[in-house]
Design an enzyme around this catalytic site. Sequence first.
Site, PDB file in Angstrom:
ATOM      1  N   ARG A  95     -38.345   9.711 -53.803  1.00  0.00           N
ATOM      2  CA  ARG A  95     -37.981   9.058 -55.164  1.00  0.00           C
ATOM      3  C   ARG A  95     -36.505   9.821 -55.643  1.00  0.00           C
ATOM      4  O   ARG A  95     -36.182  10.048 -56.760  1.00  0.00           O
ATOM      5  CB  ARG A  95     -38.950   9.203 -56.361  1.00  0.00           C
ATOM      6  CG  ARG A  95     -39.257  10.644 -56.338  1.00  0.00           C
ATOM      7  CD  ARG A  95     -39.940  10.801 -57.768  1.00  0.00           C
ATOM      8  NE  ARG A  95     -40.798  12.137 -57.866  1.00  0.00           N
ATOM      9  CZ  ARG A  95     -41.347  12.457 -59.228  1.00  0.00           C
ATOM     10  NH1 ARG A  95     -41.208  11.652 -60.160  1.00  0.00           N
ATOM     11  NH2 ARG A  95     -41.911  13.695 -58.950  1.00  0.00           N
ATOM     12  N   GLY A 128     -41.210   5.241 -56.728  1.00  0.00           N
ATOM     13  CA  GLY A 128     -39.610   6.060 -56.537  1.00  0.00           C
ATOM     14  C   GLY A 128     -38.982   6.444 -57.960  1.00  0.00           C
ATOM     15  O   GLY A 128     -37.801   6.859 -58.057  1.00  0.00           O
ATOM     16  N   ASP A 254     -42.634  22.256 -48.088  1.00  0.00           N
ATOM     17  CA  ASP A 254     -41.573  21.378 -48.452  1.00  0.00           C
ATOM     18  C   ASP A 254     -40.873  21.697 -49.689  1.00  0.00           C
ATOM     19  O   ASP A 254     -40.015  21.050 -50.018  1.00  0.00           O
ATOM     20  CB  ASP A 254     -42.153  19.910 -48.509  1.00  0.00           C
ATOM     21  CG  ASP A 254     -43.238  19.834 -49.407  1.00  0.00           C
ATOM     22  OD1 ASP A 254     -44.199  20.445 -49.050  1.00  0.00           O
ATOM     23  OD2 ASP A 254     -42.999  19.022 -50.508  1.00  0.00           O
TER      24      ASP A 254
HETATM   25  P1  AMP Z   1     -43.714  16.729 -54.799  1.00  0.00           P
HETATM   26  O1  AMP Z   1     -44.947  16.774 -55.504  1.00  0.00           O
HETATM   27  O2  AMP Z   1     -42.610  16.402 -55.823  1.00  0.00           O
HETATM   28  O3  AMP Z   1     -42.904  17.744 -54.132  1.00  0.00           O
HETATM   29  O4  AMP Z   1     -43.432  15.375 -54.055  1.00  0.00           O
HETATM   30  C1  AMP Z   1     -44.205  15.131 -52.761  1.00  0.00           C
HETATM   31  C2  AMP Z   1     -43.852  14.196 -51.912  1.00  0.00           C
HETATM   32  O5  AMP Z   1     -44.083  12.790 -52.774  1.00  0.00           O
HETATM   33  C3  AMP Z   1     -42.341  13.910 -51.811  1.00  0.00           C
HETATM   34  O6  AMP Z   1     -42.223  13.305 -50.345  1.00  0.00           O
HETATM   35  C4  AMP Z   1     -41.868  12.979 -52.849  1.00  0.00           C
HETATM   36  O7  AMP Z   1     -40.595  12.352 -52.534  1.00  0.00           O
HETATM   37  C5  AMP Z   1     -42.732  12.148 -53.065  1.00  0.00           C
HETATM   38  N1  AMP Z   1     -42.975  11.426 -54.453  1.00  0.00           N
HETATM   39  C6  AMP Z   1     -43.250  12.130 -55.633  1.00  0.00           C
HETATM   40  N2  AMP Z   1     -43.338  11.010 -56.589  1.00  0.00           N
HETATM   41  C7  AMP Z   1     -42.987  10.114 -55.704  1.00  0.00           C
HETATM   42  C8  AMP Z   1     -42.727   8.634 -56.524  1.00  0.00           C
HETATM   43  N3  AMP Z   1     -42.871   8.437 -57.871  1.00  0.00           N
HETATM   44  N4  AMP Z   1     -42.456   7.535 -55.772  1.00  0.00           N
HETATM   45  C9  AMP Z   1     -42.330   7.989 -54.572  1.00  0.00           C
HETATM   46  N5  AMP Z   1     -42.497   8.990 -53.964  1.00  0.00           N
HETATM   47  C10 AMP Z   1     -43.075  10.135 -54.617  1.00  0.00           C
HETATM   48 MG    MG Z   2     -41.262  18.461 -53.509  1.00  0.00          MG
END
Ligand code: AMP
Ligand code: MG
Length: 489
Positions: A95, A128, A254
């Site tokens: 996103r 996204g 990550d």
């Molecule tokens: P995070 O928890 O922010 O570290 O995100 C973990 C993964 O989920 C990453 O690959 C983000 O890009 C993906 N992600 C989180 N929220 C969304 C969303 N609303 N739409 C698409 N991908 C998401």
């Molecule tokens: Mg992240």
Amino acid sequence: MPTAPTDLGWHFDNSYARLPEGLFSRVGPTPVKEPGLVLFNTELAEQLGLRTEGIDPAAIAQVLAGNALPVGSEPIAQAYAGHQFGHFTMLGDGRAVLLGEQLAPDGKRYDIQLKGSGTTLYSRRGDGRATLRAMLREYLMSEAMHHLGIPTSRSLAVVRTGQPVMRERPEQGAVLTRVAASHIRVGTFEYARHFLNLKELHALMDHTIQRHHPEAADAENPALELLRSMMRGQIALIVHWMRVGFIHGVMNTDNMGLACETFDYGPCAIMNAYDPATKFSSIDTGGRYAFGNQPAIAHWNLSVLAGALLPMIHDNEDQAVALAQAVLDEFPALFRAAHLRMACAKIGITEPQAGDAALVQDLYNGMHATGADHTNTFAALQLEDPSGTAPFNDDQLIHWHARWRERINAAPDGLQAARRLMQRTNPVVIPRNHVVEQVLDAATVQNDLAPLQAFLAVLRRPYTDAAVPDTYRLPPPTGDVGYRTFCGT
Ligand code: AMP
Ligand code: MG
């Protein structure tokens, strides 16, 4: 997508987009219905060399919502993988898009990323998008960390999209402009190691070394030196977190950056009452990412990085492992020394001596036993006579305080120098969880940004005592009981 008619002074390079194609995919932001500027960071804009004075906020919102591209942008979504709560997963910018790297007047290069900008190849089932509340929270927390003197990604703007996003219920959508030294993660190396070839992995390493660990370029073994330099940087970062009581909340590989900045502000929070077991994240049921576990997790994450670097450390795998292990084994002692130095500074000691580790530990133990407020304990220690102020009104800590005074009086410059050091080291104001939620409620439910703006103004000067109202300084009467934070919302 059209280039924006108004140039704000972008001076983009796109060095990541010149790396091997497997590391990213080319994709632009998805335009939104009705962009509206909610927050804009003028000070950061200036630092980036952007000219925004006299420019119509609507024109800024167009670009920072992703409806028009800045001059020179070559937007991409970065591929990465990662260990989430210990499990290997394929991830990627699901996103977010990287618009490019702004070459700023300070000679540095800054990633300009839109977060919440629509789907990419890596979105899986996600939409996204991001909620206004979560993006305002990231803006607030990252700016607070910056002004606390802690390396961090920053926030240039929050733009509302005029489109609802579906979470538990419909919420307002928004896009955050994130500014960071880079978005290269331990997970980026894991991705290259698992899914690409050695040449591509090497290109990623060379790029990272040049950008963030240039001293490794001239080392006999650059990959090993990268690991060592990254270890030093992460130790420094986590010691900063522990200085102010910051709990990242989701230290998956990550979310650990090769630039050694704090980033990914999902479920983070700052602790009130001192307790190493403190955790707020709703999904961290086992306390893997609890306050006191952060050093051990950083060490674990570095071992994952080492695993990805192995083929570049030595051709012979056994030798590569031995070399990497020897570096990783230095972590505990390096961390202990850095943490001791920081904790001593918090109590006004410049040069740690024998006995100081025990002095510091006894204070932490006393704070834990009495449920003392982490921030306010170190503020109270700076008072002429803290005997009437918690936690130094407790028998255990009254005794500790006498020991401490003896130690300080024996130091060359005594109490005056100690006070000056304590003032620089201990913030008087942090983003208290209950205040964070109050100002976010006002901004998103009542459409009133004034409390958020006022709070941001206070958080810009966290080491200045001058008349910070008690509403910002005191923990809530019931503590943080039941406080929960959430990941990607
Ligand atoms: P995070 O928890 O922010 O570290 O995100 C973990 C993964 O989920 C990453 O690959 C983000 O890009 C993906 N992600 C989180 N929220 C969304 C969303 N609303 N739409 C698409 N991908 C998401
Ligand atoms: Mg992240």
